[in-house]
Write an enzyme that holds these catalytic residues in place. Structure first.
Site, mmCIF file in Angstrom:
data_model
loop_
_atom_site.group_PDB
_atom_site.id
_atom_site.type_symbol
_atom_site.label_atom_id
_atom_site.label_comp_id
_atom_site.label_asym_id
_atom_site.label_seq_id
_atom_site.Cartn_x
_atom_site.Cartn_y
_atom_site.Cartn_z
ATOM 1 N N GLU A 283 0.858 -1.177 0.000
ATOM 2 C CA GLU A 283 0.000 0.000 0.000
ATOM 3 C C GLU A 283 0.904 1.239 0.000
ATOM 4 O O GLU A 283 1.790 1.344 0.852
ATOM 5 C CB GLU A 283 -0.879 0.019 1.247
ATOM 6 N N ARG A 503 5.105 -13.694 9.411
ATOM 7 C CA ARG A 503 5.697 -12.375 9.187
ATOM 8 C C ARG A 503 7.016 -12.270 9.945
ATOM 9 O O ARG A 503 7.267 -13.002 10.905
ATOM 10 C CB ARG A 503 4.731 -11.271 9.608
ATOM 11 N N LYS A 513 3.621 -0.678 11.222
ATOM 12 C CA LYS A 513 3.657 0.587 10.478
ATOM 13 C C LYS A 513 3.059 1.724 11.321
ATOM 14 O O LYS A 513 3.546 2.854 11.290
ATOM 15 C CB LYS A 513 2.893 0.435 9.165
#
Length: 806
Positions: A283, A503, A513
């Site tokens: 994104e 992850r 983030k």
């Protein structure tokens, strides 16, 4: 049925098929496997029991052939082949399951299945003996030479090809008999323990050879074997994408089995040529971190491994959070890491097609326009109650969605929701939002849209439109797999293989983030490229080579097992690359004046210092003058055992030059400001002192060396796992994560250094020239120490220790 009753029923069924007690206990601990085995037993009609051999095969089916890979073929196969003993052993079972997996949702073809699984094939003992005899004869010379140290693996592999359906234990037994007949009884020499071969130490690679290998070698000078491995081998090939990917179980008991049809797979393979096609879909709403480096390794790496394509796809469906700054940053970082996208795409490129598919979804009765607020949706979700507008007529939803598209409704007054299953155990099947209204221009698509698709609607559809073969993502998206496949199924679109991996998590750091943004916005760090952060911009500024990041990600692999990687593992790969790419230079961070009293005041000579010691003969000239500077820590007024620095009456080596013996020192204000020593060139045959110091010559009077500032970094957080601290995570910030040292001095090897240049400052670590440097001012960031400091510096790290734990 109550939970206790379910468990008792499961135990009874497992016992009836002859499962041993230990296997039963382990299976009962694994809820998914337990439920799968119960389903297999019932589908096979074995509730009243069966032979143990048959029961063992049923257990294998539950483990290797779960329902999501079976469609409607499993019950028929179990009853017609396993329960009737047409399939008698695991070898036949594996062959049958492989065949059925390739068939996908198509009905069984008995003749083809019989051939694939060797049904009815009998391999006689005479055939086994003949085949084994032929292989023993072919390897007779090697057998007589190596005798019982001969490795039978290759012979057994060849026999397996020739005797596909023979019992493996019988083949091995016959081979042992024939080898014994050939060689006779074992002798004392055969029984003696073989001597271990001593490994010769590997010489370091010349720097030119390492640099020539480039990023394709993943930056690991010492891991040649790792580059030959295939971390993606367990994933199915594109031609196998007719296998069933999942089943969606609805709250009313319905089960939707989902797979590509033969036509869908054929169209996909025709479009891609059968190549692997992946995508890296960030994104563009922030800066990338090291977790994205792992995602790139997975996506780009798989395509590179198989000669396929990987697209860089911007997942740009939220115009309010996206900026061209982030788009350009992502493209720059992907290139820096050495990945080359086959194509750069944007989800917004497909807005028109996505809109058409949304209309199709409404027409088919699988979507509706809703007026619930986010709070209303949350309350309905918790109560498992549908929206009041869920059953509105199709034509009404079509009209309202058109009004949304034309901007005739207030922002936030309506959304388009998928009609899934509001009482499903998986909340990601709770009528997810497909479209919402936002009166904001899009940074890539422009001002033409006021409705924007959600991630849940866009991601899977664009995977299909781009003919992605493997949709790889992290485990937090696993619960969305049902929604992903449901949408593609009701739209009649091709489906990629979805697989989730753990992850990346690294000690003493946070990779959220949201939390990284908080650190930046609140001023705890100096921007997204602060070298203390594990953002890719920060790592690049710190001097970390992209090859090191690729090697680190490759070592971690793509397992589903969540584990926290230790920071020193990352540092290991950083050093491994820097060792062969960073030229050596000398500098002192905290200078102490050393006067070589037996040299003339105007003495100046040049000594040859190595650029890459042990790897090349290249040298650079290091001036030696009467006055040189050493590190303050390299002098003590009193010597001690185990100390190899300079002290009164003690001799040390000045690296690349000669020896120096301390004769005295001068103090000001109780602090040593100057050391006096006598200098001598090292004589041939004379043993050199153990201590070796780096040093820098005093600049010439008319030379004005640039002011040198060194920035020494430590871990940003004191705790090993700051993510576990919850809302108190900011209190764990390390106040000594950055130490700035002004007044450092460097030798001429750093003259002309420009931002981005990396060096190994001898005995100090690896450093990179920071962009803050300017004419007359050189700023160096310490990338890492020369050796791992975790093991020795836990309690009291030296000042400025990089990556060390305070």
């Amino acid at each position: 049925m109550a939970r206790e009753e379910q468990e008792l029923d499961a135990e009874k069924l497992m016992s009836s098929i002859g499962l041993v007690e230990r296997t039963m206990k382990e299976t009962m601990k694994n809820k998914k496997l337990r439920n799968e085995l119960v389903a297999v037993i019932r589908e096979a009609g074995a509730e009243k029991g069966c032979e143990k051999a048959c029961g063992d095969l049923l257990y294998e089916v539950a483990v290797k052939y779960p329902k999501e890979a079976a469609l409607d073929n499993r019950p028929a196969f179990l009853r017609a082949y396993v329960m009737t003993a047409k399939v008698k052993n695991k070898l036949q079972l594996d062959a049958a399951l492989t065949y059925l997996a390739k068939r996908g949702p198509q009905p069984l073809e008995p003749e083809a299945l019989n051939e694939a699984a060797g049904v009815g094939v009998v391999v006689t003992p005479e055939e086994v003996a003949t085949a084994v005899g032929a292989e023993v004869a072919a390897n007779e010379e090697k057998l007589r030479t190596e005798r019982y140290r001969f490795n039978p693996g290759a012979v057994l592999a060849e026999l397996k090809k020739r005797l596909k359906w023979a019992d493996g234990a019988a083949v091995k037994k016959e081979l042992d008999v024939q080898v014994a007949a050939l060689l006779g009884p074992k002798t004392e020499a055969d029984l003696a323990k073989p001597e271990k071969k001593k490994k010769e130490p590997r010489a370091p690679k010349p720097v030119a050879a390492v640099l020539e290998a480039g990023p394709a070698a993943n930056g690991a000078p010492d891991t040649e074997d790792a580059a030959e491995q295939d971390p993606y081998a367990f994933l199915p090939k594109p031609a196998e994408n007719n296998k069933v990917h999942t089943t969606v179980t609805f709250s009313d008991g319905r089960v939707m089995s989902i797979a590509n049809t033969g036509e869908q797979l054929a169209a996909h393979l025709a479009a891609t040529g059968g190549r692997v096609v992946t995508r890296f879909p960030p994104e563009p709403n922030g800066y990338l971190h090291i977790g994205h480096a792992k995602a790139m390794f997975v996506d780009f790496g798989m395509a590179e491994q198989y000669g396929g394509d990987c697209y860089l796809r911007y997942d740009d469906t939220n115009p309010e959070a996206e900026k061209m700054e982030f788009i350009e940053h992502i493209r720059d970082i992907v290139a820096w890491l050495g990945w080359k996208p086959a194509k750069v795409t944007y989800s917004s490129d497909y807005f028109a097609q996505l809109h058409e598919l949304a209309v199709q979804l409404i027409r088919s009765g699988h979507a509706y326009v809703d007026h619930q607020t986010p709070d209303d949706m949350k309350a309905s979700r918790e109560a498992r109650e549908p929206s009041p507008w869920r059953d509105r007529p199709v034509e009404e939803s079509l009209r309202l969605f058109s009004d949304m598209r034309r901007g005739l409704m207030d922002e936030g007054s309506a959304t388009l929701r998928m009609k899934q299953d509001v009482r499903n155990e998986n909340f990601n099947m709770f009528d997810l939002v497909a479209y919402r209204m936002k009166y904001a221009p899009h940074p890539h698509a422009g001002p033409g849209w006021c409705i924007y698709p959600s991630y849940d609607f866009t991601h899977c559809v664009v995977d299909s439109l781009e003919n992605i073969s493997h949709s790889l993502c992290t485990l937090e998206f696993e619960s969305r797999r049902a929604s992903y496949y449901w949408l593609l199924e009701v739209l009649g679109l091709y489906k990629a293989v979805v697989w989730e991996y753990a992850r990346l998590s690294i000690t003493h750091n946070l990779l959220s983030k949201r939390r990284l943004a908080r650190l930046v916005s609140d001023g705890h760090v100096h921007g997204w490229d602060d070298p203390r952060l594990l953002t890719l911009a920060g790592l690049r500024r710190r001097g970390v080579a992209p090859e090191a990041l690729r090697a680190f990600c490759r070592e971690g692999g793509i397992s589903r097992n969540a584990a926290e990687a230790h920071l020193h593992k990352l540092e290991h790969h950083i050093r491994a690359v820097a060792d062969v790419t960073a030229p050596r230079a000398m500098a002192v961070l905290r200078p102490l004046r050393l006067v070589l009293t037996n040299l003339a005041a105007d003495h100046r000579e040049e000594v040859a210092a190595k650029v890459f010691p042990g790897r090349s003969e290249d040298t650079y000239a290091a001036p030696l003058t009467r006055v040189v500077y050493i590190e303050q820590d390299d002098f003590r007024e009193e010597d001690s055992r185990g100390y190899f620095g300079l002290a009164p009456g003690k001799s040390v080596m000045l690296k690349y030059a000669g020896t120096t013996r301390c004769t005295g020192c001068r103090k000001e204000g109780g602090r040593v400001v100057e050391v006096q020593a006598e200098y001598a060139r090292l004589q041939e045959g004379v043993k050199a002192p153990k201590g070796v110091l780096h040093w820098v010559a005093e600049p010439e009077p008319d030379a004005a060396p640039p002011a040198l500032e060194a920035r020494l970094y430590s871990t940003l957080f004191r705790s090993q796992s700051p993510a576990e601290l919850g809302d108190e995570w900011l209190a764990d910030l390390n106040p000594e994560s950055l130490t700035t040292v002004a007044g450092a001095m460097a030798g001429p090897a750093l003259a002309g250094a420009k931002p981005g240049d990396c060096f190994q400052l001898e005995r100090l670590g690896y450093f990179c020239v920071d962009p803050d440097s300017a004419p007359g001012r050189l700023v160096l960031n310490r990338t890492c120490m020369l050796k791992d400091s975790f093991a020795t510096e836990r309690k009291a790290p030296a000042k400025g220790r990089c990556w060390s734990v305070s």
